[in-house]
Design an enzyme around this catalytic site. Structure first.
Site, PDB file in Angstrom:
ATOM      1  CE1 TYR A 144      -3.586  -2.579   0.744  1.00 37.70           C
ATOM      2  CE2 TYR A 144      -4.647  -0.437   0.976  1.00 37.70           C
ATOM      3  CZ  TYR A 144      -4.733  -1.802   0.792  1.00 37.70           C
ATOM      4  OH  TYR A 144      -5.952  -2.381   0.653  1.00 37.70           O
ATOM      5  CE  LYS A 193       1.333 -17.789  -2.275  1.00 37.76           C
ATOM      6  NZ  LYS A 193       0.453 -18.971  -2.348  1.00 37.76           N
ATOM      7  CG  ASP A 225      -2.675 -20.315  -0.987  1.00 38.80           C
ATOM      8  OD1 ASP A 225      -2.196 -20.281   0.167  1.00 38.80           O
ATOM      9  OD2 ASP A 225      -2.131 -20.944  -1.922  1.00 38.80           O
ATOM     10  CG  ASP A 249      -8.313  -4.410   1.429  1.00 36.55           C
ATOM     11  OD1 ASP A 249      -9.248  -3.847   2.030  1.00 36.55           O
ATOM     12  OD2 ASP A 249      -8.215  -4.419   0.183  1.00 36.55           O
ATOM     13  CG  ASP A 253     -14.022  -6.536   1.750  1.00 38.20           C
ATOM     14  OD1 ASP A 253     -13.694  -5.831   2.719  1.00 38.20           O
ATOM     15  OD2 ASP A 253     -14.473  -6.063   0.679  1.00 38.20           O
TER      16      ASP A 253
END
Ligand code: IPM
Ligand code: MN
Length: 370
Positions: A144, A193, A225, A249, A253
């Site tokens: 970001y 990851k 994942d 982020d 959601d």
């Protein structure tokens, strides 16, 4: 009973932001009246609204007003009107700017299914069980805040985004996650990851080293994942999830869908304890719903109760309001996003009014004073 006096910076922003923050202000005003607190609201332009009125998404006066407040309540930002602007000048730049300027490196997103809403979760009740976990998202670093660049034109064009983490940045947010876990189920799941990314390798090493300071907390690691899959398959396994900015982020959601609607989830963003924290529903500005009184006020109202607890230590007040939210839901009040098929749909303002009425009824039952 201690009575407090606090200044709350209000950043209604864009889209449904103003209507949902106004619902939260009504609830906080009732709370102040019932418990003898004083909340002074200081409304400031932010996001697209500030681009229109002041020429920039985060005006200096807004930032100064936030810095000197005790807490900040934000609605939502963004919308089609500002989408054509270059990346660094859009409403989103205001949000990233305030996170950076106020040093808000922790973002807490509690995922809790309200009992009356179990039926609207896309997950079967036996899988959902009493799912209740927290996502701690790093908020001030990662891809970001690295350099974003597009070079060249047409088929010769290329783009890059740089992700960077220092061990210190990982450690400070992970420490918060371990501290949360100590007060809950003593289980931290760190998501990365590390099979591909250098930032994730450092993330995993740093979290693992920090875990030695918390011998009573169980730590496990998931690749992002797999974590995305586990959230849908077995959400009950989670207590506190800690992860990087981008992964947090996305996963928050996804996790919000478990509760039935993204409109239900509040958040806390904070940095140092002596600095004001920022509270906002995680839903966006939902431009198509704006001004129609159909959006759910619950994300904003629950952000206000999170503020009462986390910034002001007003646990009884927060509990009182949340009980009223659950009672209104039990009575069948539903905005469109949380309505079962065939259910009566209420306007956002009707749901807010019902919650306020439930709050007064509890007070009356308790003998007129809280
Ligand atoms: C969020 C939002 C923001 C983010 C956007 C609006 C910049 O999606 O708070 O989750 O990506 O952090
Ligand atoms: Mn998001």
């Amino acid at each position: 009973m201690t009575q407090i006096k606090k200044t709350i910076a209000l950043l209604p922003g864009d889209g449904i932001g103003p209507e949902v923050t106004s619902a939260a202000v009504q609830i906080l005003t009732d709370c102040a009246a019932a418990f003898g607190h004083q909340f002074e609201f200081r409304e400031l332009p932010f996001g697209g609204a500030a681009i229109d009125s002041c020429g920039e998404p985060l005006p200096a006066a807004t930032l100064a007003g936030c810095r000197s407040a005790d807490a900040i309540l934000l609605g939502a930002i963004g919308g089609p009107k500002w989408e054509a602007l270059p990346l660094g000048t859009r409403p989103e730049a205001g949000l990233l700017g305030i996170r950076q300027e106020l040093g808000l490196y922790i973002n807490l997103r509690p995922i809790r299914v309200r009992p009356a809403l179990i039926a609207i979760s896309p997950l079967r009740p036996d899988r959902l069980a009493d799912c209740d976990f927290e996502i701690v998202r790093e908020l001030a670093g990662d891809i970001y805040f690295g350099k974003h660049e597009i070079k060249g034109q047409g088929s010769a064009a290329s783009a890059s985004d740089i992700a960077t983490y220092s061990a210190a940045e990982v450690e400070r947010v992970a420490r918060y996650a371990f501290d949360r876990a100590m007060a809950r189920g003593r289980h931290v799941t760190s998501v990365d990851k590390a099979n591909v990314l250098a930032t994730s390798t450092l993330w995993r090493q740093t979290v693992t080293a920090l875990a030695r300071e918390y011998p009573s907390v169980a730590l496990d690691h998931l690749y992002v994942d797999n974590a995305a899959m586990q959230i849908m398959l077995r959400p009950k396994q989670f207590d506190v999830i800690v992860t990087s900015n981008l992964f947090g982020d996305i996963l928050s959601d996804e996790a919000s869908a478990l509760a039935g609607s993204i409109g239900l989830i509040p958040s806390l963003s904070r940095g140092r304890v002596d600095q004001p924290a920022l509270y906002e529903p995680i839903h966006g500005s939902a431009p198509t719903l704006a001004g129609k009184d159909i959006a759910s006020p619950l994300g904003a109202i629950l952000s206000a109760t999170l503020m009462l607890r986390e910034s002001f230590g007003l646990n009884a007040e927060a509990h009182w309001i949340e009980t009223a939210v659950d009672r209104a839901l039990e009575r069948g009040y539903r905005t469109a996003d949380i309505a079962e098929p065939g259910a009566k749909v209420s306007r956002g303002s009707e749901l807010t009014a019902q919650i306020r009425s439930e709050m007064q009824q509890t007070l009356a039952r308790q003998g007129g004073s809280a």
